[in-house]
Design a protein around this motif. Structure first.
Motif, PDB file in Angstrom:
ATOM      1  N   PHE A 262      90.350  60.270 140.079  1.00  0.00           N
ATOM      2  CA  PHE A 262      90.567  59.152 140.997  1.00  0.00           C
ATOM      3  C   PHE A 262      90.452  59.615 142.448  1.00  0.00           C
ATOM      4  O   PHE A 262      89.897  58.939 143.297  1.00  0.00           O
ATOM      5  CB  PHE A 262      91.907  58.488 140.701  1.00  0.00           C
TER       6      PHE A 262
ATOM      7  N   ASP B 165      87.615  58.355 145.149  1.00  0.00           N
ATOM      8  CA  ASP B 165      88.019  57.897 146.475  1.00  0.00           C
ATOM      9  C   ASP B 165      87.332  58.689 147.572  1.00  0.00           C
ATOM     10  O   ASP B 165      86.882  58.133 148.561  1.00  0.00           O
ATOM     11  CB  ASP B 165      89.538  58.058 146.633  1.00  0.00           C
TER      12      ASP B 165
ATOM     13  N   ARG C   9      83.564  55.960 148.163  1.00  0.00           N
ATOM     14  CA  ARG C   9      84.147  54.688 148.570  1.00  0.00           C
ATOM     15  C   ARG C   9      83.750  54.321 149.978  1.00  0.00           C
ATOM     16  O   ARG C   9      84.560  54.324 150.895  1.00  0.00           O
ATOM     17  CB  ARG C   9      85.675  54.718 148.407  1.00  0.00           C
TER      18      ARG C   9
ATOM     19  N   LEU D  35      83.899  41.693 146.624  1.00  0.00           N
ATOM     20  CA  LEU D  35      84.927  42.680 146.321  1.00  0.00           C
ATOM     21  C   LEU D  35      84.176  43.909 145.861  1.00  0.00           C
ATOM     22  O   LEU D  35      83.229  43.807 145.091  1.00  0.00           O
ATOM     23  CB  LEU D  35      85.804  42.147 145.186  1.00  0.00           C
TER      24      LEU D  35
ATOM     25  N   GLY E 131      84.296  48.299 144.699  1.00  0.00           N
ATOM     26  CA  GLY E 131      84.834  49.086 143.604  1.00  0.00           C
ATOM     27  C   GLY E 131      86.353  49.138 143.675  1.00  0.00           C
ATOM     28  O   GLY E 131      86.974  48.652 144.611  1.00  0.00           O
ATOM     29  N   GLY E 132      86.958  49.748 142.655  1.00  0.00           N
ATOM     30  CA  GLY E 132      88.389  49.960 142.666  1.00  0.00           C
ATOM     31  C   GLY E 132      89.156  48.956 141.841  1.00  0.00           C
ATOM     32  O   GLY E 132      90.349  49.072 141.676  1.00  0.00           O
ATOM     33  N   ASP E 133      88.488  47.916 141.331  1.00  0.00           N
ATOM     34  CA  ASP E 133      89.134  47.015 140.391  1.00  0.00           C
ATOM     35  C   ASP E 133      88.398  47.150 139.059  1.00  0.00           C
ATOM     36  O   ASP E 133      87.520  47.993 138.911  1.00  0.00           O
ATOM     37  CB  ASP E 133      89.129  45.571 140.915  1.00  0.00           C
ATOM     38  N   ASP E 134      88.775  46.358 138.057  1.00  0.00           N
ATOM     39  CA  ASP E 134      88.104  46.497 136.766  1.00  0.00           C
ATOM     40  C   ASP E 134      86.640  46.131 136.878  1.00  0.00           C
ATOM     41  O   ASP E 134      85.791  46.709 136.211  1.00  0.00           O
ATOM     42  CB  ASP E 134      88.795  45.620 135.724  1.00  0.00           C
ATOM     43  N   CYS E 135      86.331  45.156 137.693  1.00  0.00           N
ATOM     44  CA  CYS E 135      84.944  44.738 137.900  1.00  0.00           C
ATOM     45  C   CYS E 135      84.674  44.668 139.404  1.00  0.00           C
ATOM     46  O   CYS E 135      85.588  44.477 140.196  1.00  0.00           O
ATOM     47  CB  CYS E 135      84.692  43.343 137.319  1.00  0.00           C
ATOM     48  N   ALA E 136      83.414  44.814 139.750  1.00  0.00           N
ATOM     49  CA  ALA E 136      82.977  44.429 141.077  1.00  0.00           C
ATOM     50  C   ALA E 136      82.608  42.956 141.016  1.00  0.00           C
ATOM     51  O   ALA E 136      82.131  42.472 139.989  1.00  0.00           O
ATOM     52  CB  ALA E 136      81.764  45.247 141.489  1.00  0.00           C
TER      53      ALA E 136
ATOM     54  N   GLY F 131      80.857  49.829 142.349  1.00  0.00           N
ATOM     55  CA  GLY F 131      81.673  50.179 141.197  1.00  0.00           C
ATOM     56  C   GLY F 131      81.097  51.382 140.503  1.00  0.00           C
ATOM     57  O   GLY F 131      80.006  51.849 140.844  1.00  0.00           O
ATOM     58  N   GLY F 132      81.831  51.892 139.533  1.00  0.00           N
ATOM     59  CA  GLY F 132      81.307  53.038 138.834  1.00  0.00           C
ATOM     60  C   GLY F 132      82.304  53.673 137.912  1.00  0.00           C
ATOM     61  O   GLY F 132      83.386  53.156 137.678  1.00  0.00           O
ATOM     62  N   ASP F 133      81.902  54.801 137.407  1.00  0.00           N
ATOM     63  CA  ASP F 133      82.661  55.501 136.383  1.00  0.00           C
ATOM     64  C   ASP F 133      82.315  56.977 136.538  1.00  0.00           C
ATOM     65  O   ASP F 133      81.157  57.324 136.730  1.00  0.00           O
ATOM     66  CB  ASP F 133      82.231  54.976 135.010  1.00  0.00           C
TER      67      ASP F 133
END
Lengths: 323, 323
Positions: free
Chosen positions: B6, B10, B14, B22, B24-29, B117-119
């Motif tokens: 994490f 960040d 980011r 909105l 990244g940082g939530d479940d979805c963009a 977003g991402g992983d």
């Protein structure tokens, strides 16, 4: 003879396209979101040995790869629309690809979504999926809306996927039928898509449980700048997990990971609406604690009226680069 | 000490979010496409040893990973909006991540798009990117619109990326400055995003060149159900490639791969509009052949008025599972 890349994509990954303006097979997929809706996007990469065991059946792997992404849409309250698939695999083999695509496309069919594009290449077995959903503007469930005084809720049961892993590791034993059930939880999670949509306008925050209850609740706490209290005795668990030693139960419940249940918050005044959303979506929902001011931090009591919080130092959130 | 997942996300991935509703940082963009626009989506997976050499500088790898995806948007005539990044890497190291993200985000900045977003996970070095763009409904450039009688065009120069690879393999030699230029073509391709948009309503079909000229033209031929004639002497090439032996030139030009130029078709009546699109976007465009009825298949003549077609059996399209 190994199938070539283009043959292989055609053979296993070209279901008929319905809703997308244009599906796979061109440089881009074209999607037309419904006017007034926001597009919700989530992406996940699954790596062999890290996110799944090499022994997993390919059809279950196909199911799970899509399920974990749909779970992110569920956590946003989005309705799934479509997905793309990027697949790196050592060899193009029908023995893997036929069941993998069958498992993947069966879950896609169940949620009425389409595979609209992708990329296939030789390499270590890695599965990248990006899912698209839509949600009315302003109604997406976020991690940032929890308020002190809100109840904390969770769907389904916690910890079964981790229990199955412990059985695989030889740290726990289960009779055949019970093992089948917890293995199902690990390998074929059911994303809570209907519940997520039913919680629009009801839940104040939501996240899906992939890293473990405490780790994922920490994301809500950080984004919402709040603390939380949970009651261990209220955490929903299967009969199989309930029969395990207390220490293992706690580990599975609080830090298990791979649950793909929804963790969400709602004010006490919305408790009936939460229960109605659970009923409407056929999903069990359980109140497991409450949101506190940030200064409280994170507390877990064994009982609802407990006074001595557990020591949580052993239950860190799962981190792919630390564990 | 290794950074946790994490922290690492960040720290390096980011950038400030501007256009997306909105980031990244939530479940979805969450993305809000402009009304009347279709959303164009493309996804690519880059695997070490397959799509890039382990010796490539991380900033160039970051650039290229996004560039190849932007090239797909260019081939659709879409305006880039945003992208997601899935990254699997053996260790979370600043020595890799800092330049990788710098190269990636510099190209993103150049095209005014956002990482939404991402992983990130531990595993073999693999880069998965999904890009989003938008294009007015009905104006996307497809592979399926080429008609017999259309001209075939290509942007930029062909074959330099392949020539650089041959130098790395020790099959060709170049003086330092020339090598720098072809290496730049291989490692820092410039996606033809502005040209793609300028060709909306002008080109009848388009594709970006990733697998090699003949292989990618075969996609247009298959989708449009047409044949094609190309003239070898007209294929645009750098001075460095032009100085190479004839056999190597042909290999690089016809089957080189990794060019990330646009290959497109347009009726002869649109030739001036094509040239104007090239000028407006600052991109050289060259007419290299014409579209034929399907029965003609694929022919390459050495000269515009040649009579004896080349034997093309040696130049198959690149296939990740065959080569």
């Amino acid at each position: 003879m190994a199938l070539g890349e283009f043959d292989l994509i055609d053979k296993y990954f070209r279901p008929p396209v319905r809703r997308a303006a244009l599906g796979g097979g061109d440089d881009c997929a074209l999607l037309v979101p419904t006017p007034g809706m926001q597009l919700a996007v989530s992406t996940d990469l699954l790596v062999e040995g890290r996110h799944f065991l090499s022994t997993v059946a390919p059809d279950r792997l196909g199911h799970k790869a899509l399920a974990v992404n749909l779970s992110d849409l569920a956590a946003c309250g989005a309705e799934p629309l479509a997905f793309t698939l990027s697949l790196s695999l050592p060899r193009a083999e029908a023995a893997f690809l036929a069941p993998f695509s069958a498992g993947l496309l069966a879950l896609a069919e169940q949620h009425d979504i389409e595979l609209v594009g992708g990329d296939t290449t030789a390499g270590p077995l890695t599965i990248g999926i990006t899912v698209f959903g839509e949600v009315p503007e302003g109604l997406a469930l976020l991690r940032s809306g929890a308020m002190p005084g809100d109840d904390v809720w969770v769907s389904g049961c916690l910890g079964d996927a981790r229990l199955a892993l412990e059985v695989f590791r030889g740290h726990a034993a289960l009779p055949g039928e019970a093992f089948t059930a917890v293995r199902e939880a690990m390998e074929r999670p059911q994303p809570r898509v209907a519940l997520g949509q039913a919680l629009r306008g009801v839940a104040t925050s939501a996240i899906d449980l992939s890293d473990g209850l405490l780790g994922d609740l920490a994301h809500i706490r950080r984004r919402s700048r709040v603390g939380a209290t949970l009651w261990l005795e209220t955490l929903p668990r299967s009969a199989a997990l309930d029969a395990m030693p207390e220490a293992l139960q706690r580990e599975c419940l609080l830090a298990g990971g791979d649950d793909y249940e929804l963790l969400f918050t709602a004010p006490p005044s919305a408790a009936e609406a939460v229960r109605a959303a659970g009923l409407a979506s056929g999903t069990p929902v359980t109140r497991i604690g409450c949101i506190e001011p940030a200064a409280i931090g994170m507390r877990v009591f064994c009982e609802t009226h407990g006074s001595e919080p557990l020591d949580l130092s052993a239950y860190a959130g799962f981190d792919h680069f630390k564990s």
